[in-house]
Design an enzyme around this catalytic site. Sequence first.
Site, short mmCIF file in Angstrom:
data_model
loop_
_atom_site.label_atom_id
_atom_site.label_comp_id
_atom_site.label_asym_id
_atom_site.label_seq_id
_atom_site.Cartn_x
_atom_site.Cartn_y
_atom_site.Cartn_z
N ASP A 86 12.99 -5.37 1.00
CA ASP A 86 11.77 -4.90 1.66
C ASP A 86 10.63 -5.17 0.70
O ASP A 86 10.85 -5.46 -0.49
CB ASP A 86 11.92 -3.40 1.96
CG ASP A 86 10.70 -2.83 2.64
OD1 ASP A 86 10.19 -3.46 3.59
OD2 ASP A 86 10.23 -1.75 2.22
N ASP A 109 6.87 -3.38 0.62
CA ASP A 109 6.16 -2.18 0.16
C ASP A 109 7.15 -1.11 -0.30
O ASP A 109 8.08 -0.76 0.42
CB ASP A 109 5.31 -1.60 1.30
CG ASP A 109 3.98 -2.31 1.42
OD1 ASP A 109 3.64 -3.09 0.51
OD2 ASP A 109 3.28 -2.10 2.42
#
Length: 219
Positions: free
Chosen positions: A8, A10
């Site tokens: 991922d 953020d």
Amino acid sequence: MVRGLVFDLDGVLVHTDELHYRAWKALAGRLGLPFTREQGDRCRGVSRMGSLEILLEGSNRSYTEREKLRMAEEKNDCYRAQLQELTPGDVPERTAETLRELRRRGYRLGLASSSKNAGVILTRTGLDALLDRVVDGNQITRSKPDPEVFLRAAQLLELPPEDCAGVDDALAGVESARTAGMIAAAIGPAALAGAGDWNLECLARLLDLCPPLEGGRDL
């Protein structure tokens, strides 16, 4: 055997959560609505429109889909303006070192992000040079916890999902990786909740779990 790692963005490779929070907070202020840190945390790993619904929970009126789209764009404009200030210095040095070492050890590295701004973030921070393949919100139709983004990343890495570990800081992301058939590696809040197959205190912990692969790779 793990041969690929899918991250991922953020909260894992960079931390722009505060920028998201400020942008949603500004929109909420204009609408005369509260927007708390708890609401901001619930927006982790959630699509833009899903996050807007969280913001609008405090509203006593309904909005048309056209109004919602305008609000989402207003928030995104505010967020993107802040992104222009990002530099490679916003990536923790240990994070960049970990990615370089994983590549040296022979692992294929991908991105699985629901963000439609991932391209801007990767370019501004230089992370694009450390990843082999990128899947973001512009290439998927279903957000996490649906496994689409992780499955698509594995496909682009030319690896079966069971040969990959998906790394995410949100419960929805960990569920997405696990549903895709990957080892679910949790970090941050998801790791503190014990949600992952691997619960990482920091990204560098991957170096203890991912030994060099036979043959390595050309860099």
